[in-house]
Design a protein around this motif. Structure first.
Motif, PDB file in Angstrom:
ATOM      1  N   PHE A 179     -37.174-111.317 -18.746  1.00 32.07           N
ATOM      2  CA  PHE A 179     -36.102-111.993 -19.521  1.00 32.07           C
ATOM      3  C   PHE A 179     -36.910-112.717 -20.550  1.00 32.07           C
ATOM      4  O   PHE A 179     -36.249-112.750 -21.690  1.00 32.07           O
ATOM      5  CB  PHE A 179     -35.511-113.222 -18.460  1.00 32.07           C
ATOM      6  CG  PHE A 179     -34.537-113.928 -19.149  1.00 32.07           C
ATOM      7  CD1 PHE A 179     -33.246-113.608 -19.104  1.00 32.07           C
ATOM      8  CD2 PHE A 179     -34.826-115.191 -19.921  1.00 32.07           C
ATOM      9  CE1 PHE A 179     -32.326-114.630 -19.735  1.00 32.07           C
ATOM     10  CE2 PHE A 179     -34.167-116.106 -20.271  1.00 32.07           C
ATOM     11  CZ  PHE A 179     -32.813-115.830 -20.326  1.00 32.07           C
ATOM     12  N   LEU A 180     -37.975-113.116 -20.196  1.00 32.83           N
ATOM     13  CA  LEU A 180     -38.628-114.170 -21.276  1.00 32.83           C
ATOM     14  C   LEU A 180     -39.414-113.177 -22.556  1.00 32.83           C
ATOM     15  O   LEU A 180     -39.248-113.430 -23.814  1.00 32.83           O
ATOM     16  CB  LEU A 180     -39.622-114.873 -20.839  1.00 32.83           C
ATOM     17  CG  LEU A 180     -39.194-116.142 -20.147  1.00 32.83           C
ATOM     18  CD1 LEU A 180     -40.487-117.004 -19.474  1.00 32.83           C
ATOM     19  CD2 LEU A 180     -38.327-117.153 -21.006  1.00 32.83           C
ATOM     20  N   SER A 181     -39.667-112.093 -22.055  1.00 30.46           N
ATOM     21  CA  SER A 181     -40.278-111.081 -23.035  1.00 30.46           C
ATOM     22  C   SER A 181     -39.219-110.611 -23.962  1.00 30.46           C
ATOM     23  O   SER A 181     -39.336-110.462 -25.163  1.00 30.46           O
ATOM     24  CB  SER A 181     -40.892-110.261 -22.246  1.00 30.46           C
ATOM     25  OG  SER A 181     -41.924-110.433 -21.571  1.00 30.46           O
ATOM     26  N   ALA A 182     -37.970-110.137 -23.281  1.00 30.70           N
ATOM     27  CA  ALA A 182     -37.132-109.546 -24.069  1.00 30.70           C
ATOM     28  C   ALA A 182     -36.248-110.823 -25.259  1.00 30.70           C
ATOM     29  O   ALA A 182     -36.051-110.684 -26.098  1.00 30.70           O
ATOM     30  CB  ALA A 182     -35.717-109.305 -23.404  1.00 30.70           C
ATOM     31  N   ALA A 183     -36.517-111.942 -24.521  1.00 29.97           N
ATOM     32  CA  ALA A 183     -35.787-113.127 -25.471  1.00 29.97           C
ATOM     33  C   ALA A 183     -36.704-113.155 -26.750  1.00 29.97           C
ATOM     34  O   ALA A 183     -36.159-114.198 -27.595  1.00 29.97           O
ATOM     35  CB  ALA A 183     -35.847-114.408 -24.545  1.00 29.97           C
ATOM     36  N   ALA A 184     -37.948-113.012 -26.613  1.00 21.17           N
ATOM     37  CA  ALA A 184     -38.793-113.081 -27.789  1.00 21.17           C
ATOM     38  C   ALA A 184     -38.258-112.375 -29.304  1.00 21.17           C
ATOM     39  O   ALA A 184     -38.531-112.842 -30.197  1.00 21.17           O
ATOM     40  CB  ALA A 184     -40.184-112.478 -27.600  1.00 21.17           C
ATOM     41  N   GLY A 210     -32.808-120.208 -34.968  1.00 17.89           N
ATOM     42  CA  GLY A 210     -33.731-121.059 -34.851  1.00 17.89           C
ATOM     43  C   GLY A 210     -33.875-122.181 -33.941  1.00 17.89           C
ATOM     44  O   GLY A 210     -34.707-122.877 -33.634  1.00 17.89           O
ATOM     45  N   GLY A 211     -32.442-122.437 -33.498  1.00 21.90           N
ATOM     46  CA  GLY A 211     -32.244-123.548 -32.333  1.00 21.90           C
ATOM     47  C   GLY A 211     -32.918-122.928 -31.028  1.00 21.90           C
ATOM     48  O   GLY A 211     -32.748-123.826 -29.966  1.00 21.90           O
ATOM     49  N   PHE A 212     -33.088-121.583 -30.984  1.00 17.21           N
ATOM     50  CA  PHE A 212     -33.602-121.145 -29.694  1.00 17.21           C
ATOM     51  C   PHE A 212     -35.094-121.211 -29.512  1.00 17.21           C
ATOM     52  O   PHE A 212     -35.699-120.666 -30.459  1.00 17.21           O
ATOM     53  CB  PHE A 212     -33.061-119.708 -29.443  1.00 17.21           C
ATOM     54  CG  PHE A 212     -33.518-119.071 -28.236  1.00 17.21           C
ATOM     55  CD1 PHE A 212     -33.103-119.168 -27.136  1.00 17.21           C
ATOM     56  CD2 PHE A 212     -34.691-118.034 -28.347  1.00 17.21           C
ATOM     57  CE1 PHE A 212     -33.618-118.726 -25.891  1.00 17.21           C
ATOM     58  CE2 PHE A 212     -35.125-117.494 -27.324  1.00 17.21           C
ATOM     59  CZ  PHE A 212     -34.684-117.657 -26.108  1.00 17.21           C
ATOM     60  N   ALA A 213     -35.530-121.606 -28.273  1.00 14.40           N
ATOM     61  CA  ALA A 213     -37.102-121.365 -28.125  1.00 14.40           C
ATOM     62  C   ALA A 213     -37.149-121.219 -26.634  1.00 14.40           C
ATOM     63  O   ALA A 213     -36.529-121.872 -25.790  1.00 14.40           O
ATOM     64  CB  ALA A 213     -37.656-122.886 -28.569  1.00 14.40           C
ATOM     65  N   ARG A 214     -38.102-120.306 -26.270  1.00 11.80           N
ATOM     66  CA  ARG A 214     -38.625-119.926 -25.078  1.00 11.80           C
ATOM     67  C   ARG A 214     -39.470-121.214 -24.702  1.00 11.80           C
ATOM     68  O   ARG A 214     -40.256-121.900 -25.348  1.00 11.80           O
ATOM     69  CB  ARG A 214     -39.346-118.742 -24.828  1.00 11.80           C
ATOM     70  CG  ARG A 214     -38.573-117.676 -25.162  1.00 11.80           C
ATOM     71  CD  ARG A 214     -39.337-116.397 -25.110  1.00 11.80           C
ATOM     72  NE  ARG A 214     -40.356-116.246 -26.084  1.00 11.80           N
ATOM     73  CZ  ARG A 214     -41.443-115.466 -25.960  1.00 11.80           C
ATOM     74  NH1 ARG A 214     -41.579-114.682 -25.004  1.00 11.80           N
ATOM     75  NH2 ARG A 214     -42.533-115.520 -26.723  1.00 11.80           N
ATOM     76  N   PRO A 215     -39.405-121.570 -23.299  1.00  8.01           N
ATOM     77  CA  PRO A 215     -40.428-122.697 -22.603  1.00  8.01           C
ATOM     78  C   PRO A 215     -41.953-122.384 -22.949  1.00  8.01           C
ATOM     79  O   PRO A 215     -42.141-120.918 -22.077  1.00  8.01           O
ATOM     80  CB  PRO A 215     -39.903-122.935 -21.184  1.00  8.01           C
ATOM     81  CG  PRO A 215     -39.110-121.581 -20.876  1.00  8.01           C
ATOM     82  CD  PRO A 215     -38.454-121.024 -22.309  1.00  8.01           C
ATOM     83  N   GLU A 216     -42.625-122.815 -23.631  1.00  8.52           N
ATOM     84  CA  GLU A 216     -43.939-122.203 -24.011  1.00  8.52           C
ATOM     85  C   GLU A 216     -44.943-122.126 -22.747  1.00  8.52           C
ATOM     86  O   GLU A 216     -45.668-121.242 -22.352  1.00  8.52           O
ATOM     87  CB  GLU A 216     -44.660-123.108 -25.095  1.00  8.52           C
ATOM     88  CG  GLU A 216     -43.746-122.856 -26.294  1.00  8.52           C
ATOM     89  CD  GLU A 216     -44.502-123.559 -27.622  1.00  8.52           C
ATOM     90  OE1 GLU A 216     -45.646-123.966 -27.376  1.00  8.52           O
ATOM     91  OE2 GLU A 216     -43.950-123.741 -28.586  1.00  8.52           O
ATOM     92  N   GLU A 217     -44.939-123.327 -22.013  1.00 12.83           N
ATOM     93  CA  GLU A 217     -45.795-123.447 -20.991  1.00 12.83           C
ATOM     94  C   GLU A 217     -45.757-122.134 -19.840  1.00 12.83           C
ATOM     95  O   GLU A 217     -46.610-121.421 -19.491  1.00 12.83           O
ATOM     96  CB  GLU A 217     -45.752-124.681 -20.185  1.00 12.83           C
ATOM     97  CG  GLU A 217     -46.492-124.984 -18.945  1.00 12.83           C
ATOM     98  CD  GLU A 217     -46.372-126.308 -18.125  1.00 12.83           C
ATOM     99  OE1 GLU A 217     -46.895-126.198 -17.140  1.00 12.83           O
ATOM    100  OE2 GLU A 217     -45.504-126.959 -18.672  1.00 12.83           O
ATOM    101  N   LEU A 218     -44.118-121.920 -19.657  1.00  9.11           N
ATOM    102  CA  LEU A 218     -43.891-120.892 -18.631  1.00  9.11           C
ATOM    103  C   LEU A 218     -44.324-119.384 -19.286  1.00  9.11           C
ATOM    104  O   LEU A 218     -44.587-118.468 -18.403  1.00  9.11           O
ATOM    105  CB  LEU A 218     -42.145-120.992 -18.215  1.00  9.11           C
ATOM    106  CG  LEU A 218     -42.071-119.911 -17.283  1.00  9.11           C
ATOM    107  CD1 LEU A 218     -42.882-120.114 -15.902  1.00  9.11           C
ATOM    108  CD2 LEU A 218     -40.475-119.969 -16.960  1.00  9.11           C
ATOM    109  N   VAL A 219     -44.037-119.260 -20.345  1.00  6.54           N
ATOM    110  CA  VAL A 219     -44.408-117.964 -20.952  1.00  6.54           C
ATOM    111  C   VAL A 219     -45.829-117.704 -20.977  1.00  6.54           C
ATOM    112  O   VAL A 219     -46.281-116.656 -20.617  1.00  6.54           O
ATOM    113  CB  VAL A 219     -43.843-118.291 -22.653  1.00  6.54           C
ATOM    114  CG1 VAL A 219     -44.283-116.761 -23.443  1.00  6.54           C
ATOM    115  CG2 VAL A 219     -42.376-118.054 -22.899  1.00  6.54           C
TER     116      VAL A 219
END
Length: 823
Positions: free
Chosen positions: A131-136, A155-164
């Motif tokens: 999920f996170l890889s696709a959201a990149a 630009g308002g979208f950001a993945r949770p960096e720690e979990l990534v």
């Protein structure tokens, strides 16, 4: 933010929609419709629109958004969503479509991660990582988007960096846990590989031994019940010491673990247990990381669901051939080429007849009439769905502006209910009661077949009363009916207009065309006649109608005939005007093309003429040089005559324009035209027919040339012909040069090539006439013309010297030229 809507019969005030001062907000009284629902639960069939949108989503999060889609809460939210939808359409049209993501369902894993003591499985962690890889891709798209609004949104979208970072470190692309997820796991998995190699190597060696080979079905080492075994023939089972773990389906093979391999398999099981324990610790830490990022992940799920919904809306817009509508400032709408979206999806864009429709302001109530199956109900649903879809941030099947209404009520379809003891008419009255409560100018009302289901007289009276209430309240309303009294009411009531949906009686088919300011006829008897019902039955029906009704019908039919005839004449006039305009455009294009070709041809001729002139000047200079050296004037005259004949043969002739006077008297002073090679038109100021010369004024500049190169475009009033000037100077030549009118030449304002041609002609005449000195005005300007004049004078062998005039006589803008003696 989206909200749930109440049932159809609930007034808007019960839902406590937030409203700003002066802004009625946006809402609907249509309720949340389940996919596939039918009237009366879904009078506009909005559920089918939701289903069409769902089919165009890419993943479960967008699909759920589509299934539960409802109008947004206020005007600002709707305007923002429509602007965002427009930005998506713009990027897509520019060849920069948003990524279509394939996302797995991760919400159960997020919920489990928050339970104390729960540990996510490897496949759940793999789904989260995927999920996170696709959201990149969304983050990359935000950097590349050119539309400012879309770039801001993405630009308002950001993945949770720690979990990534955590999942990138421990998970591989295939969804498994990496060996390097922890030092303990790496060591344990290395031990598993070594133990596996030992047991497999031992069994492979035993299988190749002479003692066992003949007892085996084959020499392959296989795995049964987690332990490595050999395939032993069933009849040889007693000759092999070991443990049987399984048998083949035929019973011919048993899978045995030799006794000497038991300890090795045990060692492998122990190593695998150690690896599982190490992997479990990795999953524990990963689960905690997921739990810490749960809120951010749920926000990402919501964002990607909305993004997928926007993309599905864009795909729907393309299939509809629609646009993103504008949102009006008040309770009025103007839709152009609008169609029912479900009909467009079913029959294609070419298979549906669109219409233009506008209501609000002075004319805010529309009474729609016409035959059954003529499209009245479809028209009401088209308007209702256009507003419902726009309020949801979706495109509409058309273009234009939707109104800003606080709520929308649709009384469409048969709402009878046995359970509620409601007939068709009673059910309509219940719905009308809800429509009339809290009625104001910010309400959009759609009522199908007002006053139907009861006695026509009483139904008409009730229908007129409802229309009058709608009119007085200023509500925007569309009402369909077959009742003549409602049509007559529309004719005499300000703010109410009639519209008819036409029907082709010959073809027994509706045209679906809206005819404004007309009251439609039901056409029942005409249709019955075309379908072949008995004549005596139709005659009895006409008698039953009564003379007054028949007269009204006759007048309506005559009106329709006259209107149709007027429309045909109007269409014919329009077609004739369009043909005339097309012919004029073609003629204008032809004239422009011919003019361009003429200019191009004349330009080529002028260039060739300039080359010829330049060659002639060089030859004249050479003749003068030989004349000075040898004094042989006869040879010079012969050469000049030869040049004269060459010039007369090669002189360019510009293609005549329509205004050129081709016939008429000789060229006279005052005539207007062109003198090749000059392209500028001017006026004749002097003419010498004997010598074949003409002098012209070209915008304040005087030039002289051969009369054969003059083309007249406008003849002057007849003037007495002036006597030709006498030749000046002596010599044996039969064609002496004409005297220049002045010893001063003004070249200012001319182009370089034109100025040099004028200068050479002036110098030829002045030198041939025996003048000793002349003056050339070229101005200062950029210095280009002055430099060209000085270069020409330097190259001319007849010029003894030249220089600038005194300051009080023009200085550097004037050049004084002195010829050599003996010319």
């Amino acid at each position: 933010m989206e909200r749930n809507e109440a049932a159809v019969s609930q007034p808007i005030s019960d839902r406590e929609i937030p409203r700003r001062a002066g802004d009625p907000g946006l809402a609907t009284a249509l309720g949340r419709y389940a996919a596939g629902a039918t009237p009366p639960d879904d009078p506009l069939e909005a559920g089918r629109v939701r289903q069409a949108l769902r089919e165009r989503t890419a993943h479960v999060y967008g699909a759920e958004r589509a299934e539960t889609l409802d109008p947004l809460a206020d005007a600002a939210a709707v305007a923002g969503r429509l602007a965002l939808a427009g930005a998506v359409a713009e990027e897509t049209a520019a060849g920069r479509p948003l990524p279509r993501l394939a996302l797995a369902e991760i919400r159960p894993a997020l919920q489990r991660a928050s339970i104390e003591g729960a540990v996510l499985e490897t496949d759940e962690l793999g789904a989260l990582h995927g999920f996170l890889s696709a959201a990149a891709e969304v983050e990359a798209c935000a950097a590349e988007a050119e539309n400012p609004r879309l770039a801001e949104f993405l630009g308002g979208f950001a993945r949770p960096e720690e979990l990534v970072r955590h999942l990138d470190r421990i998970m591989d692309p295939a969804g498994g846990i990496r060996d390097q997820a922890s030092a303990e796991l790496a060591a344990a998995r290395s031990g598993v590989r070594q133990a596996r190699d030992r047991v497999r190597g031992h069994l492979e060696q035993r299988a190749q031994s002479s003692a066992l080979r003949s007892l085996l079905q084959d020499t392959r080492v296989t795995l049964r019940q987690g332990r490595y075994v050999l395939p032993v023939k069933a009849e040889s089972q007693g000759r092999v010491k070991g443990v049987v773990h399984a048998a083949s389906g035929s019973g011919e093979t048993v899978f045995m673990e030799p006794l000497d391999a038991v300890s090795l398999n045990n060692a492998l099981e122990k190593a695998e247990s150690e690896a599982l324990r190490a992997e479990y610790q990795v999953r524990v830490l990963a689960t905690r990381a997921v739990a810490r990022a749960r809120e951010e992940m749920e926000g990402a799920v919501g964002f990607l669901g909305l993004l997928d919904l926007l993309q599905a809306g864009e795909r729907l817009r393309a299939d509809l051939g629609g646009t993103i509508p504008e949102l009006a400032d008040g309770p009025e709408f103007a839709l152009e080429a609008v169609a029912h979206p479900l009909l467009v999806l079913e029959h294609g864009q070419e298979g549906v007849v669109p219409t233009d429709l506008a209501l609000g302001g002075d004319d805010h109530c529309l009474v729609v009439s016409g035959p059954n199956t003529g499209g009245k109900t479809v028209l009401l649903k088209t308007v209702g769905l256009a507003h419902w879809m726009a309020y949801c941030g979706l495109p509409v099947a058309g273009r234009g502006r939707v109104g800003r209404f606080s709520d929308l009520w649709a009384v469409i379809g048969d709402q009878q209910s046995l359970a509620a003891d409601l007939s068709t008419f009673s059910a309509q009255l219940v719905r009308l009661k809800g429509v009339l409560e809290g009625l104001d100018e910010h309400r959009l009302v759609l009522i199908d077949e007002l006053g139907s289901g009861t006695n026509p007289g009483e139904g008409s009276a009730l229908g007129v009363a409802v229309l009058e209430r709608l009119r007085q309240a200023g509500a925007v309303a569309l009402v369909s009916t077959h009742l003549d009294r409602l049509k007559h009411y529309a004719v005499r009531s300000p703010g109410v207009i009639n519209a008819a949906l036409s029907f082709d009686v010959e073809r027994l088919a509706p045209t679906y065309q809206v005819e404004w300011a007309q009251a439609g006829r039901s056409q029942a008897l005409e249709i019955a006649e075309r379908l072949g019902l008995p004549d005596d039955l139709l005659e009895a029906a006409r008698e039953a109608l009564g003379e007054e009704t028949q007269e009204v019908e006759r007048l309506l039919a005559e009106r329709d005939r006259l209107l149709a005839e007027a429309n045909r004449e109007r269409d014919e006039a329009t077609a004739a005007r369009q043909r005339a305009e097309a012919a004029e455009r073609e003629a204008r294009a032809l004239r422009e093309r011919l003019a361009a070709e003429r200019e191009e041809a004349f330009g080529k001729v002028e260039a060739e003429w300039q080359q010829t002139l330049e060659g002639a000047r060089r030859e004249v200079r050479e003749i003068i040089r030989h004349l000075k050296e040898s004094g042989n004037t006869a040879a010079a005259d012969e050469a000049l005559a030869r040049l004269d004949q060459q010039f007369r043969r090669q002189a360019p002739t510009e293609q005549a324009e329509p205004a050129i006077v081709e016939e008429g008297p000789k060229v006279a002073v005052g005539d207007r035209g062109r003198l090749a090679p000059f392209r500028k038109a001017g006026e004749v100021v002097a003419v010498d027919h004997d010598r074949g010369e003409v002098e012209m004024d070209l915008g304040g500049k005087r030039v002289r040339g051969d009369l054969a190169n003059f083309q007249r475009t406008e003849a002057a009033a007849p003037r007495p012909e002036e006597p030709a000037p006498e030749p000046a100077g002596g010599g044996t030549s039969g064609r002496g040069p004409a005297l220049p009118e002045s010893t001063r030449l003004d070249l200012r304002g001319q182009r370089r090539d034109e100025a040099l041609a004028t200068l050479q002609h002036f110098l030829d005449n002045a030198y041939g006439a025996g003048l000793g000195q002349v003056t050339v005005l070229h101005g200062k300007g950029t210095g280009v013309l002055a430099e060209a004049v000085q270069q020409a004078l330097t190259d001319d062998p007849r010029v003894a010297r030249f220089g600038h005039a005194r300051p009080e006589e023009g200085g550097a803008g004037v050049t004084e030229v002195e010829f050599k003696k003996g010319g």
